[in-house]
Design an enzyme around this catalytic site. Sequence first.
Site, PDB file in Angstrom:
ATOM      1  N   HIS A 122       0.874  -1.170   0.000  1.00 13.91           N
ATOM      2  CA  HIS A 122       0.000   0.000   0.000  1.00 13.91           C
ATOM      3  C   HIS A 122       0.916   1.226   0.000  1.00 13.91           C
ATOM      4  O   HIS A 122       2.021   1.170   0.543  1.00 13.91           O
ATOM      5  CB  HIS A 122      -0.831  -0.053   1.285  1.00 13.91           C
ATOM      6  CG  HIS A 122      -1.906   0.967   1.413  1.00 13.91           C
ATOM      7  ND1 HIS A 122      -1.652   2.272   1.751  1.00 13.91           N
ATOM      8  CD2 HIS A 122      -3.243   0.873   1.278  1.00 13.91           C
ATOM      9  CE1 HIS A 122      -2.802   2.939   1.812  1.00 13.91           C
ATOM     10  NE2 HIS A 122      -3.782   2.119   1.534  1.00 13.91           N
ATOM     11  N   ASP A 199       3.322  -4.139   8.092  1.00 12.50           N
ATOM     12  CA  ASP A 199       2.069  -3.423   7.879  1.00 12.50           C
ATOM     13  C   ASP A 199       0.952  -4.453   8.029  1.00 12.50           C
ATOM     14  O   ASP A 199       0.717  -5.270   7.137  1.00 12.50           O
ATOM     15  CB  ASP A 199       2.063  -2.804   6.473  1.00 12.50           C
ATOM     16  CG  ASP A 199       0.709  -2.203   6.109  1.00 12.50           C
ATOM     17  OD1 ASP A 199      -0.256  -2.395   6.880  1.00 12.50           O
ATOM     18  OD2 ASP A 199       0.614  -1.576   5.040  1.00 12.50           O
ATOM     19  N   GLN A 202      -4.250  -5.150   7.135  1.00 12.53           N
ATOM     20  CA  GLN A 202      -5.233  -6.113   6.626  1.00 12.53           C
ATOM     21  C   GLN A 202      -5.174  -7.457   7.349  1.00 12.53           C
ATOM     22  O   GLN A 202      -6.005  -8.328   7.070  1.00 12.53           O
ATOM     23  CB  GLN A 202      -5.025  -6.339   5.114  1.00 12.53           C
ATOM     24  CG  GLN A 202      -5.246  -5.118   4.258  1.00 12.53           C
ATOM     25  CD  GLN A 202      -6.700  -4.627   4.255  1.00 12.53           C
ATOM     26  OE1 GLN A 202      -7.618  -5.325   4.659  1.00 12.53           O
ATOM     27  NE2 GLN A 202      -6.911  -3.406   3.793  1.00 12.53           N
ATOM     28  N   LYS A 225     -10.454  -0.722  10.546  1.00 13.21           N
ATOM     29  CA  LYS A 225     -10.594  -1.920   9.694  1.00 13.21           C
ATOM     30  C   LYS A 225     -10.910  -3.157  10.530  1.00 13.21           C
ATOM     31  O   LYS A 225     -11.062  -4.252  10.004  1.00 13.21           O
ATOM     32  CB  LYS A 225      -9.305  -2.157   8.908  1.00 13.21           C
ATOM     33  CG  LYS A 225      -9.016  -1.057   7.876  1.00 13.21           C
ATOM     34  CD  LYS A 225      -7.787  -1.402   7.085  1.00 13.21           C
ATOM     35  CE  LYS A 225      -7.209  -0.214   6.345  1.00 13.21           C
ATOM     36  NZ  LYS A 225      -7.942   0.164   5.134  1.00 13.21           N
ATOM     37  N   CYS A 365      -4.746   2.407  -3.566  1.00 16.59           N
ATOM     38  CA  CYS A 365      -3.514   2.953  -2.955  1.00 16.59           C
ATOM     39  C   CYS A 365      -2.338   2.007  -3.149  1.00 16.59           C
ATOM     40  O   CYS A 365      -1.464   1.895  -2.274  1.00 16.59           O
ATOM     41  CB  CYS A 365      -3.701   3.256  -1.475  1.00 16.59           C
ATOM     42  SG  CYS A 365      -4.901   4.531  -1.182  1.00 16.59           S
TER      43      CYS A 365
HETATM   44  N1  PLP Z   1      -1.725  -0.756   4.557  1.00 18.73           N
HETATM   45  C1  PLP Z   1      -2.632  -1.536   3.993  1.00 18.73           C
HETATM   46  C2  PLP Z   1      -2.252  -2.906   3.548  1.00 18.73           C
HETATM   47  C3  PLP Z   1      -3.929  -1.077   3.821  1.00 18.73           C
HETATM   48  O1  PLP Z   1      -4.836  -1.848   3.240  1.00 18.73           O
HETATM   49  C4  PLP Z   1      -4.264   0.235   4.261  1.00 18.73           C
HETATM   50  C5  PLP Z   1      -5.600   0.778   4.042  1.00 18.73           C
HETATM   51  O2  PLP Z   1      -6.321   0.377   3.172  1.00 18.73           O
HETATM   52  C6  PLP Z   1      -3.262   0.986   4.858  1.00 18.73           C
HETATM   53  C7  PLP Z   1      -2.007   0.473   4.988  1.00 18.73           C
HETATM   54  C8  PLP Z   1      -3.531   2.371   5.346  1.00 18.73           C
HETATM   55  O3  PLP Z   1      -4.449   2.344   6.389  1.00 18.73           O
HETATM   56  P1  PLP Z   1      -4.994   3.705   6.993  1.00 18.73           P
HETATM   57  O4  PLP Z   1      -5.624   4.441   5.869  1.00 18.73           O
HETATM   58  O5  PLP Z   1      -5.976   3.267   8.039  1.00 18.73           O
HETATM   59  O6  PLP Z   1      -3.822   4.419   7.555  1.00 18.73           O
END
Ligand code: PLP
Length: 416
Positions: A122, A199, A202, A225, A365
């Site tokens: 992401h 990260d 998910q 999430k 993203c």
């Molecule tokens: N990393 C992953 C794999 C994600 O799917 C997301 C959000 O969709 C994020 C990071 C970013 O999350 P946030 O927007 O809650 O900071």
Amino acid sequence: MYDIAQVRKDFPILNRMVNNVPLVYLDNAATSQKPASVIAALVDYYEQYNANVHRGAHTLAMEATMAYEEAREKVAAFINAPSPENIVFVRNTTEAINLVAHTWAAERVGAGDRIVTTEMEHHSNLVPWQHVARTNDAELRLMAVGPDYTLDLSDLDELLSPSTRLVALTHMSNVLGTITPVKEITEAAHRVGARVLVDAAQSVPHMPVDVQEMGCDFMAFSGHKMAGPTGIGGLYISPDVIDEVEPFLRGGEMVLEVTYESATWNRPPMKFEAGTPNIADAIALGAAVDYLSGLGMEQVREHEIALTGYALERFHELEDVETYGPTDLSVRGGVVSFYMSGIHPHDISQVLDSFGVAIRAGHHCAMPLVRSKLHVPATARASFYLYNTEQEVDVLISALRQTMEYFGDADARQAR
Ligand code: PLP
């Protein structure tokens, strides 16, 4: 296995009608819905004990402080952190990763050093490392995505050189659903003295996650999430590395002693939580953790494996639809990205909305992955959570069939 009909009753929004049909919410990778207990925790805080934390000696302040710190304990236990001290409340995954980038990495990644990330990140776990690499004159290298949509580990030994300071990787791709072998990669990274950031935006919401078993140094996740509210998330910092991390923000609450000239820092996690924190949402995240623990994360994962398997079978009945992600469900989460030749994903999303079906369309993203690995400008994505059902997958597939009829057959679509 939990009673899905009962579980659905816990989520008030699932009773909603959208365009005169029942809502089918399949955009859970973007954000999840919230159970009544989480909403009640927010209301209870504001109605009963709204006060600032760590400051006052009055009843409300003490109740708020207790509830806030209890939420931290719940989150720590949920991911098996050794202590609540290792949990820093932040806004979301993005902020958690940026905290590490602007503190630990800014200081410890030097000229000629290497940061390793992957092709399936992401933007949140790519752009901050691009910045660190650029400003510190370091090198950014990528672990490749293989043809089966899993990480290609064949050149891991070459990527993990003695100059590698950090490996930053996703635990589950939000586009492909791929679950990565973080434990194996962490062990290899530690052998060359590199730190590992996971990260887990998910993964924490969807499967049991144990930071000690994984062995990572940092792990980032978002409350919204995982059935919690927006505006709250967590950064896990392992005991091995926590003393190497300087504060990100400076101000009230994160200090021990202040003179006109200088200041000393409070103990973690306070050291990383300058200013009034997001008290209500942290407490409600604690309620979300209670809710998920009540169901059992093994059960949540089991439910999503079954549902994703069913969805993929149903998707494969559709002609001219390409799906992406591993076929092996043991390394795949509940995300199905797909592309219908000749129909833009945004059009699919709009037509599906008229059937009450909420999905996401775009690059999610993860623009470099979608464009240069999947070779499409965008995909449509259905993503599942603990409350979704096979009947909802059936509604999705039937709505997709009608979308295809509406746009004509593949040749007609291509010619348009
Ligand atoms: N990393 C992953 C794999 C994600 O799917 C997301 C959000 O969709 C994020 C990071 C970013 O999350 P946030 O927007 O809650 O900071």
